[in-house]
Design a protein around this motif. Structure first.
Motif, short mmCIF file in Angstrom:
data_model
loop_
_atom_site.label_atom_id
_atom_site.label_comp_id
_atom_site.label_asym_id
_atom_site.label_seq_id
_atom_site.Cartn_x
_atom_site.Cartn_y
_atom_site.Cartn_z
N ARG A 21 3.58 8.49 13.22
CA ARG A 21 3.06 7.86 14.05
C ARG A 21 1.50 7.33 13.52
N ALA A 22 0.98 8.39 12.88
CA ALA A 22 -0.64 7.64 12.20
C ALA A 22 -0.33 6.54 11.52
N TRP A 23 0.76 6.56 10.63
CA TRP A 23 0.96 5.49 9.67
C TRP A 23 1.23 4.11 10.64
N LYS A 24 2.17 4.15 11.74
CA LYS A 24 2.61 3.13 12.51
C LYS A 24 1.22 2.49 12.97
N GLU A 25 0.41 3.53 13.78
CA GLU A 25 -0.59 3.20 14.65
C GLU A 25 -1.77 2.55 13.78
N SER A 26 -1.96 2.77 12.56
CA SER A 26 -2.87 2.20 11.56
C SER A 26 -2.15 0.94 10.98
N ASN A 29 2.21 -0.19 6.82
CA ASN A 29 3.26 -0.96 6.30
C ASN A 29 2.53 -2.46 5.83
N LEU A 30 1.96 -2.83 6.91
CA LEU A 30 1.33 -4.16 6.93
C LEU A 30 0.04 -4.21 5.90
N LEU A 31 -0.56 -3.02 5.81
CA LEU A 31 -1.73 -3.03 4.98
C LEU A 31 -1.31 -2.90 3.53
N LEU A 32 -0.12 -1.92 3.34
CA LEU A 32 0.42 -1.78 2.15
C LEU A 32 0.88 -3.21 1.73
N SER A 33 1.73 -3.82 2.29
CA SER A 33 2.16 -5.23 1.97
C SER A 33 1.08 -5.94 1.50
N PHE A 34 -0.29 -6.05 2.50
CA PHE A 34 -1.33 -7.10 2.02
C PHE A 34 -1.81 -6.80 0.92
N ALA A 35 -2.02 -5.28 0.46
CA ALA A 35 -2.54 -4.85 -0.92
C ALA A 35 -1.64 -5.31 -1.99
N GLY A 36 -0.39 -5.22 -1.80
CA GLY A 36 0.64 -5.37 -2.69
C GLY A 36 0.50 -7.12 -3.02
#
Length: 195
Positions: A21-26, A29-36
């Protein structure tokens, strides 16, 4: 009455999936994709950027100067390949291609050769009569003298390389069309930088 096992940690229903839930709320996935994406763009920029011209300590004015054109041998093209790896004893390998189908395959090159650079450059003299109307040139500095262009992650070359027209591409090698040259009508000199 069931016996509770002390070895297994007790989790309340509220704790289950807390990290998910914390991963989804923050928006993990979007932040990890952006960093990639930022990482890949940075790699592409480093890979495709030309070197600092101060790395090349070679006097290029003698062949490129138009006043020197009369001193060239008749009916030839001089191909000067310049490298920034002045300390490497490995040869610079060159290949001339006559079609898009053959481009990039050294076994199908119409002319191929290798020379050991002296003071950071080599010069090939090719008779104009053996060149087709249109052609492309590929060259690389074989630093370890193993006869092939070494590659790393994502098939990116790790040895200096270059093409006619000093063509470059962000992803993969340039196309044959980007490197095509017309056969000159009189003696001329060209330069290819491998980096």
């Amino acid at each position: 009455m069931p016996v509770q096992n002390d070895k297994l940690p007790f989790r309340s229903p509220n704790e289950k999936g807390r990290y998910r839930r914390a991963w989804k709320e923050s928006h993990g996935n979007l932040l990890l994709s952006f960093a990639g994406v930022i990482f890949l763009i940075g790699l592409a920029m480093i890979w495709a950027s030309p070197p600092d011209t101060s790395e090349f300590d070679v006097d290029l004015g003698t062949v490129a100067n138009t006043d020197q054109a009369q001193s060239l041998p008749p009916n030839v093209i001089l191909i000067r390949v310049v490298t920034s790896q002045l300390d490497s004893p490995g040869p610079i390998r060159i290949a001339v291609y006559d079609s898009a189908e053959n481009f990039g395959n050294p076994d199908r090159a119409i002319i191929k050769d290798s020379l050991v650079p002296i003071d950071g450059f080599v010069v090939w003299e090719i008779q104009l009569g053996i060149l087709p109307e249109q052609f492309a040139i590929a060259a690389y500095h074989d630093l370890d003298d193993n006869g092939e262009l070494n590659r790393a992650l994502f098939n990116a070359p790790v040895e200096p390389y270059g093409f006619s027209n000093n063509a470059r591409s962000l992803v993969g090698p340039p196309t044959y069309e980007q490197t095509i040259m017309e056969r000159p009508s009189e003696s001329t000199a060209i330069e290819i930088r491998v980096y």
